[in-house]
Scaffold this active site. Structure first.
Site, PDB file in Angstrom:
ATOM      1  N   PRO A 145      -1.358   9.012  15.370  1.00 39.23           N
ATOM      2  CG  PRO A 145      -0.790   9.290  13.132  1.00 39.23           C
ATOM      3  CD  PRO A 145      -0.791   9.992  14.447  1.00 39.23           C
ATOM      4  N   GLY A 183       5.781   5.344  14.437  1.00 41.59           N
ATOM      5  CA  GLY A 183       7.074   5.938  14.762  1.00 41.59           C
ATOM      6  C   GLY A 183       6.962   7.344  15.318  1.00 41.59           C
ATOM      7  CG  LEU A 184       4.454   9.942  14.015  1.00 42.31           C
ATOM      8  CD1 LEU A 184       3.154  10.514  13.434  1.00 42.31           C
ATOM      9  CD2 LEU A 184       5.623  10.845  13.635  1.00 42.31           C
ATOM     10  N   GLY A 185       5.836   8.071  18.379  1.00 44.38           N
ATOM     11  CA  GLY A 185       5.943   8.083  19.840  1.00 44.38           C
ATOM     12  C   GLY A 185       4.628   7.912  20.571  1.00 44.38           C
ATOM     13  CB  SER A 191       3.896   3.171  22.988  1.00 43.75           C
ATOM     14  OG  SER A 191       5.256   3.382  22.725  1.00 43.75           O
ATOM     15  CB  ALA A 192       6.747   7.466  24.730  1.00 39.55           C
ATOM     16  CB  ALA A 193       2.343  10.330  23.607  1.00 36.97           C
ATOM     17  CG  ASP A 218      10.162   7.308  21.278  1.00 38.28           C
ATOM     18  OD1 ASP A 218      11.112   7.898  20.730  1.00 38.28           O
ATOM     19  OD2 ASP A 218       9.473   6.449  20.689  1.00 38.28           O
TER      20      ASP A 218
END
Ligand code: MEV
Length: 321
Positions: free
Chosen positions: A105, A109-111, A113-115, A156
């Site tokens: 999602p 806050g689960l990262g 954009s970095a992933a 992240d």
């Protein structure tokens, strides 16, 4: 960029991965050079790059797992990220097409954009037969995160790249950091609850910065208290002491609330989780909405998940190992 009308289906064998993450302890204070602990979760972003003969701008086609387009990443940002990646890798951007598949999602806050950055970097590098070390991937993803977030700590992109639990500390603003592996004697189940409220980490990070600038001494002392919780958390994890880890998470949540990055939905989820037997529950990531995590003794996470679902929240179960 124009999106094709039909989803191409599941990612193929050429797909490259960036991992989603939770922060167990230490978000926000980590931006100020303190420690934080983060771990990957089973949700990730996969990307596959192809080259076409077209001379058009690169296309990032963003698909969710069920094949329907859902909340595509903002076009201006994905284009700036794609331009940065091709520029830094020294490969032509024209005619490049990147398919992105995510079950992570966004704005939670689960990262994500970095992933996203890590998956795209790996896919593009592989398409041009460039061999990048994980450190190179992570450093470039850090630069991408600067476009999205402004002042990321670097935690992240580190977990999105390496995909393993780490103790992290930023050592300078240019991406310098220390990382240490975190070892637990047995896997620790973690329940994730989604508040359903989308929140941008860049916004909560900037709210905390404004408050800190007005009163650095007051906020530095909160950051230092969180740092001490993180370091105690490393010991708790090493010993598999879930009760101690839970207590540290609960206190960390109190301090995140003091930083004013919690939200009514997060507080509700935290209360539900604790009532259902969680030994520790706190927001994870940027806050202001987004996601929270809860831990319990092995076998104890199912009632927490069930209680959060009964209250209408989406949940996900992961394991710290
Ligand atoms: C975001 O996952 C964690 C924050 O500490 C921001 C950062 O470290 O860049 C809120």
């Amino acid at each position: 960029a124009a999106q094709p009308p039909v989803a191409p289906g599941a990612p193929g064998p050429d797909a490259h991965v960036g991992y989603g993450k939770i922060i167990l302890l230490g978000e926000h204070s980590v931006v100020y050079g303190h420690h934080a602990i983060a771990a990957p979760i089973g949700l990730s972003v996969r990307a596959e790059a192809t080259r076409t003969t077209s001379s058009a701008e690169p296309v990032i086609a963003d698909w969710s797992v069920d094949g329907s387009l859902r909340e595509p990443i903002r076009e201006d940002i994905s284009h700036r990220v794609a331009a940065l990646i091709t520029g830094r890798l020294g490969v032509p951007a024209a005619g490049l097409r990147v398919e992105v598949f995510s079950d992570l999602p966004r704005a939670s806050g689960l990262g994500a954009s970095a992933a996203f950055a890590v998956a795209v970097i790996r896919a593009v590098a592989s398409r041009f037969d460039l061999r990048l070390s994980d450190a190179e991937v992570s450093n470039l993803a850090f630069e991408c995160e600067r476009i999205v977030h402004g002042t990321p700590s670097g935690i992240d992109n580190t977990v999105a790249t390496f995909g393993r639990p780490v103790l992290f500390r930023k050592t300078d603003a240019a991406g310098g950091h220390e990382i240490h592996d975190i070892v637990t004697p047995y896997p620790i189940p973690v329940a994730i609850g989604l508040s359903g409220v989308h929140a941008l980490t860049s916004q909560t990070v900037s709210l905390v910065r404004t408050a800190w600038q007005k009163n650095p001494a007051r906020y530095d002392s909160i950051f230092a208290q969180i740092d001490a919780l993180v370091l105690a958390g490393v010991d708790a994890l090493r010993h598999g002491d879930i009760a101690e880890l839970g207590e540290l998470m609960n206190i960390n949540q109190g301090l995140l609330n003091a930083l004013q990055v919690s939200s009514p939905e997060i507080e509700q989820l935290v209360a539900i989780a604790r009532r259902a037997g969680a030994l520790g529950a706190k927001l994870t990531g940027g806050g202001g909405g987004g996601a929270m995590i809860a831990i319990a003794e092995p076998g104890g996470t199912e009632p927490i998940i069930a209680a959060m679902r009964r209250a209408g929240f989406a949940t996900y179960l992961t394991e710290l190992r």
